[in-house]
Design a protein around this motif. Structure first.
Motif, PDB file in Angstrom:
ATOM      1  N   LEU A 285       1.110  -1.269   0.089  1.00  0.00           N
ATOM      2  CA  LEU A 285       0.177  -0.015  -0.027  1.00  0.00           C
ATOM      3  C   LEU A 285       0.828   1.194  -0.099  1.00  0.00           C
ATOM      4  CD1 LEU A 285      -2.783  -1.127   2.592  1.00  0.00           C
ATOM      5  CD2 LEU A 285      -2.690  -0.908  -0.050  1.00  0.00           C
ATOM      6  N   LEU A 286       2.085   1.137   0.776  1.00  0.00           N
ATOM      7  CA  LEU A 286       2.798   2.466   0.865  1.00  0.00           C
ATOM      8  C   LEU A 286       3.318   2.612  -0.465  1.00  0.00           C
ATOM      9  CD1 LEU A 286       4.178   2.173   4.530  1.00  0.00           C
ATOM     10  CD2 LEU A 286       2.504   3.837   3.623  1.00  0.00           C
ATOM     11  N   THR A 287       3.890   1.662  -1.256  1.00  0.00           N
ATOM     12  CA  THR A 287       4.842   1.827  -2.456  1.00  0.00           C
ATOM     13  C   THR A 287       3.856   1.721  -3.676  1.00  0.00           C
ATOM     14  OG1 THR A 287       5.340  -0.650  -2.400  1.00  0.00           O
ATOM     15  CG2 THR A 287       6.790   0.922  -1.218  1.00  0.00           C
ATOM     16  N   CYS A 288       2.347   1.472  -3.465  1.00  0.00           N
ATOM     17  CA  CYS A 288       1.515   1.169  -4.578  1.00  0.00           C
ATOM     18  C   CYS A 288       2.315   0.018  -5.486  1.00  0.00           C
ATOM     19  CB  CYS A 288       1.603   2.795  -5.486  1.00  0.00           C
ATOM     20  SG  CYS A 288       1.037   4.219  -4.491  1.00  0.00           S
ATOM     21  N   ASN A 289       2.412  -1.133  -5.056  1.00  0.00           N
ATOM     22  CA  ASN A 289       2.942  -2.136  -5.651  1.00  0.00           C
ATOM     23  C   ASN A 289       2.048  -3.153  -5.765  1.00  0.00           C
ATOM     24  OD1 ASN A 289       4.025  -4.393  -6.379  1.00  0.00           O
ATOM     25  ND2 ASN A 289       6.149  -4.105  -5.164  1.00  0.00           N
TER      26      ASN A 289
END
Length: 396
Positions: A285-289
């Motif tokens: 979620l934090l890296t939009c992976n």
């Protein structure tokens, strides 16, 4: 009231893997869009085929005979005899394989064997590394096709790996084969069709050298393949699926072998969910992976031998509270059962009728219901060994 709330939370938690399974199944029903055959196999660079083996002096010979004819100039065939008490190393060497012997009882696990092989290859690194289990049979073009696909995508690539029931096996084994077909064929097919990566399956997986060199391998996790795939996806090297080549292994014939194998899968999967999935989910979620997010959600789908008992438990408990006037848990639990059942039916209609013929569906369902409570207890038994040779003898 707090019991009702807990039951709603429990049923809602089961709704996530239920929906993931359903979506993956639907996506697998149509041809996926970006996994095209790459044409005739061609040389795409050197490969080191690594076979981790623990007391596999018998099982390793057919595997070596499948792989040796596929070697090209510069390729290597390497067997890691890991903490063996039999003559695996001697048998492999006699069959023409390069052998490594590792003896370290303080570090037991397939991951340590793989890490040992990578360390050995550092002095003369290949362009690709292919991992194949010692009891896995592969078709005659696995190596060149996987090399070509990995070279094309510049990513790790996972072939289709299936567990098959032994000849004259009981219906229990064919049910297990059908569930494995869903796990390693239907669901990866659906993920690939949606444009997402897939989980690694432990065998038939190839890596560019620069990727596997940095991968965290040296650990004793019971499902090292699941953890490795998530780690690689987190680092931007998510595995692709190449279903046009297939590897197979047989389920154990004995009850002891089947139960110990199933226990390792369940305990290992639960340990990953409990200890690592929150970390992977947060990172995704934090890296939009998106790839890591897809694999994290996919990892929430438990092995059916635990997933189905949990769904049944949720429904039974919800029906008890329904008699007291609480409808929400029952609605959620019934919906979970419905969509999972629909996913199983669709998978059987499209992919599973040869594995589990229609004439055996009734007896298979009865056998499954009979064993649900037993399957549910497997995780709560004694801790499974980190790496043991699966018992494949003919008799209990």
């Amino acid at each position: 009231m707090w019991l009702v709330i807990l039951l709603v939370v429990f049923a809602s938690a089961l709704a996530v893997p239920s929906l993931v399974l359903f979506v993956e199944t639907l996506a697998a029903l149509n041809p996926y869009r970006d996994l095209l055959r790459t044409g005739p196999p061609s040389s795409a660079g050197t490969v080191a085929i690594v076979i981790p083996a623990h007391n596999e002096s018998v099982g390793v010979l057919p595997t070596l005979s499948d792989l040796r004819p596929q070697l090209q100039e510069g390729d290597r065939l390497l067997v890691v005899a890991d903490n063996c008490t039999d003559d695996t190393a001697e048998v492999a060497a006699h069959a023409g394989a390069e052998t490594l012997v590792r003896n370290d009882l303080s570090k037991i696990g397939k991951g340590y064997a793989l890490a040992h092989a990578i360390a050995h290859l550092r002095d003369a690194p290949p362009e690709f590394v292919l991992f194949v289990d010692a009891d896995c049979r592969v078709q005659d073009d696995v190596v060149p096709r996987l090399k070509q696909m990995s070279a094309r995508t510049k990513r790790p690539v996972q072939a289709c790996f299936l567990m098959v029931a032994p000849s004259k096996a009981a219906v229990d084994h064919r049910v297990a084969e059908f569930f494995w077909l869903i796990r390693n064929w239907v669901r990866p097919l659906g993920l690939a069709g949606l444009g997402f990566p897939v989980q690694l399956m432990g065998t038939g997986m190839i890596f560019p050298w620069h990727v596997i060199l940095k991968a965290p391998l040296a650990h004793g996790n019971l499902v090292e393949d699941l953890k490795l795939g998530l780690d690689l996806a987190a680092d931007g090297h998510a595995p692709a699926f190449y279903p046009f080549v297939v590897g197979t292994s047989e389920f154990p014939m004995t009850k002891k072998g089947t139960d110990s194998q199933r226990q390792r899968w369940i305990q290992g999967h639960i340990s990953v969910i409990a200890g690592l999935i929150p970390k992977y989910l947060l990172r995704a979620l934090l890296t939009c992976n998106a790839g890591l997010l897809a694999l994290t959600l996919d990892a929430l789908v438990l092995p059916f031998s635990l997933f189905l008992p949990l769904l049944a438990l949720s429904l039974v408990a919800s029906l008890a509270f329904l008699l007291l006037g609480f409808t929400t848990p029952a609605i959620i639990s019934a919906a979970n059962i419905l969509i999972v059942a629909l996913a199983l039916v669709l998978s059987w209609l499209k992919f599973g009728r040869e594995v589990l013929p229609a004439r055996e569906v009734g007896s298979a369902a009865a056998s499954l219901i009979k064993r649900l409570t037993f399957y549910g207890r497997l995780y709560f038994g004694r801790k499974a060994s980190s790496w043991i040779r699966t018992d494949r003898s003919e008799k209990d």
